[in-house]
Design a protein around this motif. Structure first.
Motif, PDB file in Angstrom:
ATOM      1  N   GLN A 268       0.591  -1.127  -0.190  1.00 24.77           N
ATOM      2  CA  GLN A 268      -0.193   0.053  -0.029  1.00 24.77           C
ATOM      3  C   GLN A 268       0.797   1.233   0.086  1.00 24.77           C
ATOM      4  OE1 GLN A 268      -2.270  -0.900   3.668  1.00 24.77           O
ATOM      5  NE2 GLN A 268      -4.324  -1.346   2.112  1.00 24.77           N
ATOM      6  N   LEU A 269       0.446   2.392  -0.577  1.00 20.60           N
ATOM      7  CA  LEU A 269       1.025   3.669  -0.742  1.00 20.60           C
ATOM      8  C   LEU A 269       0.178   4.565   0.408  1.00 20.60           C
ATOM      9  CD1 LEU A 269       2.052   5.716  -3.718  1.00 20.60           C
ATOM     10  CD2 LEU A 269       0.892   6.801  -1.945  1.00 20.60           C
ATOM     11  N   ILE A 270       0.906   4.978   1.307  1.00 28.57           N
ATOM     12  CA  ILE A 270       0.735   5.885   2.425  1.00 28.57           C
ATOM     13  C   ILE A 270       1.216   7.116   2.398  1.00 28.57           C
ATOM     14  CG2 ILE A 270       0.089   3.897   3.788  1.00 28.57           C
ATOM     15  CD1 ILE A 270       2.620   4.733   5.539  1.00 28.57           C
ATOM     16  N   ALA A 280       3.280  16.630  -7.987  1.00 29.42           N
ATOM     17  CA  ALA A 280       4.330  15.488  -7.922  1.00 29.42           C
ATOM     18  C   ALA A 280       4.120  14.235  -7.136  1.00 29.42           C
ATOM     19  CB  ALA A 280       5.754  15.947  -7.422  1.00 29.42           C
ATOM     20  N   LEU A 281       3.241  14.433  -6.086  1.00 31.91           N
ATOM     21  CA  LEU A 281       2.577  13.383  -5.298  1.00 31.91           C
ATOM     22  C   LEU A 281       1.458  12.845  -6.080  1.00 31.91           C
ATOM     23  CD1 LEU A 281       2.655  11.821  -2.815  1.00 31.91           C
ATOM     24  CD2 LEU A 281       1.125  13.558  -1.585  1.00 31.91           C
ATOM     25  N   ALA A 282       0.522  13.401  -6.521  1.00 26.69           N
ATOM     26  CA  ALA A 282      -0.552  12.975  -7.284  1.00 26.69           C
ATOM     27  C   ALA A 282      -0.043  11.935  -8.277  1.00 26.69           C
ATOM     28  CB  ALA A 282      -1.443  13.990  -7.778  1.00 26.69           C
ATOM     29  N   ARG A 283       0.931  12.585  -9.250  1.00 25.71           N
ATOM     30  CA  ARG A 283       1.440  11.862 -10.434  1.00 25.71           C
ATOM     31  C   ARG A 283       2.228  10.464  -9.778  1.00 25.71           C
ATOM     32  NH1 ARG A 283      -0.920  15.620 -11.898  1.00 25.71           N
ATOM     33  NH2 ARG A 283      -0.906  16.823 -13.931  1.00 25.71           N
ATOM     34  N   ASP A 286      -0.205   7.631  -9.067  1.00 28.41           N
ATOM     35  CA  ASP A 286      -0.583   7.175 -10.418  1.00 28.41           C
ATOM     36  C   ASP A 286       0.338   6.043 -10.956  1.00 28.41           C
ATOM     37  OD1 ASP A 286      -3.079   8.516 -10.166  1.00 28.41           O
ATOM     38  OD2 ASP A 286      -2.102  10.233 -11.416  1.00 28.41           O
ATOM     39  N   TYR A 287       1.588   6.641 -10.951  1.00 26.36           N
ATOM     40  CA  TYR A 287       2.671   5.677 -11.444  1.00 26.36           C
ATOM     41  C   TYR A 287       2.907   4.493 -10.769  1.00 26.36           C
ATOM     42  CZ  TYR A 287       4.081   8.776 -15.546  1.00 26.36           C
ATOM     43  OH  TYR A 287       4.068   9.452 -16.782  1.00 26.36           O
TER      44      TYR A 287
END
Length: 294
Positions: A268-270, A280-283, A286-287
């Motif tokens: 998981q990404l937290i 930058a964080l939002a992209r 996604d990646y």
């Protein structure tokens, strides 16, 4: 007291001394010393103990530290957010990422390569560690986000599922005992990361759940060390199949499937719930899933 004072204070804490902090801040030592003295005068407390090896925070310094991290992180995120407003198609600024070592080795290379190619103005930094440490560093504003072993449930964190690891029991090809009979052999040795690692907790749970006879745990600091030790016949380990398949020692390893609930481990990404969602964080969110699509 202003934000610059706090950023200098944070640099001294993290670097462990005035000289190293000045080098990081690209200024002379006297500027750092003056800022710290100004902050101490404004607060009416001593923030550092001086010793022959550098400085360490006093009790007051330790109390100030999490607030300083929060302020510095918020100002950096605010600058990055305003930059996004001016350049909506060109994310930039700094992005501090944390990851479990196995994820960094097996899943992140294509993610980082694709992300950097698409957004070269983002200054990436990567720190590896066990899930418990990475979670603490996200909560304390030292990391912008982290890839950890789930499930994670914390009121201050946002959580996104990015992939699932198939977990396997690994032994050296020279092992003569059948699976799972090898678990009941007296003197069983198991190789694992240090405490705080979610995969270590899964290994300990599996060994206890299947009735292994007082296994001895050997701590290793790296994934390569664990795989090398298993290949050499030191013991067994529970690892993601992706890590084993990518190892140059794959031909020296035997793989056994394990039953539920130890067979899969979600990644998981937290990130903090109150963090500014910069481009930058939002992209990167996604990646991140690209690592499980290759």
């Amino acid at each position: 007291m202003d934000s610059t004072d706090l950023s200098y204070f944070l640099a001294v804490v993290e670097e462990g001394g005035i000289t190293a902090a000045a080098r990081r801040l690209n200024c002379v030592q006297s500027n750092v010393t003056a800022r710290i003295r100004s902050l101490e005068a404004a607060l009416g407390v001593t923030l550092f103990h001086r010793n022959g090896r550098g400085v360490v925070p006093t009790r007051a310094g330790e109390r100030l530290l999490p607030h300083a991290r929060q302020v510095v992180a918020a100002l950096r995120a605010a600058r990055d957010s305003l930059r996004d407003l001016l350049h909506p198609d060109r994310p930039g600024g700094r992005l501090a990422i944390g990851s479990m070592e196995t994820t960094a080795a097996c899943r992140l290379p294509p993610v980082l390569a694709a992300y950097h190619a698409a957004f070269p103005d983002v200054e990436l930094s990567l720190r590896t560690g066990p899930t418990i440490t990475l979670t603490e560093e996200v909560l304390s504003y030292r990391l912008d986000m982290a890839l950890v072993s789930g499930p994670v449930d914390h009121p201050d964190l946002m959580v996104a599922d990015v992939g699932v690891e198939q977990m396997v029991m690994v032994a050296g090809v020279q092992a003569t005992d059948e699976w799972p009979a090898m678990l009941y052999k007296p003197g069983l040795s198991a190789l694992c990361f240090r405490r705080g690692c979610a995969y270590r907790e899964r290994l300990e749970s599996l060994l206890a759940g299947l009735g292994a006879r007082q296994p001895r745990l050997h701590e290793f600091g790296t994934l390569e060390g664990i795989i090398g030790g298993v290949a050499a016949g030191i013991g067994v380990s529970l690892l993601p199949l992706a890590a084993v398949d990518r190892s140059p020692l794959r031909s020296s390893l035997s793989i056994q499937t394990v039953p539920a609930p130890w067979a899969v481990a979600p990644t998981q990404l937290i990130h903090r719930r109150d963090a500014i969602m910069t481009a930058a964080l939002a992209r990167f969110i996604d990646y991140a899933r690209l690592g499980w699509q290759c």
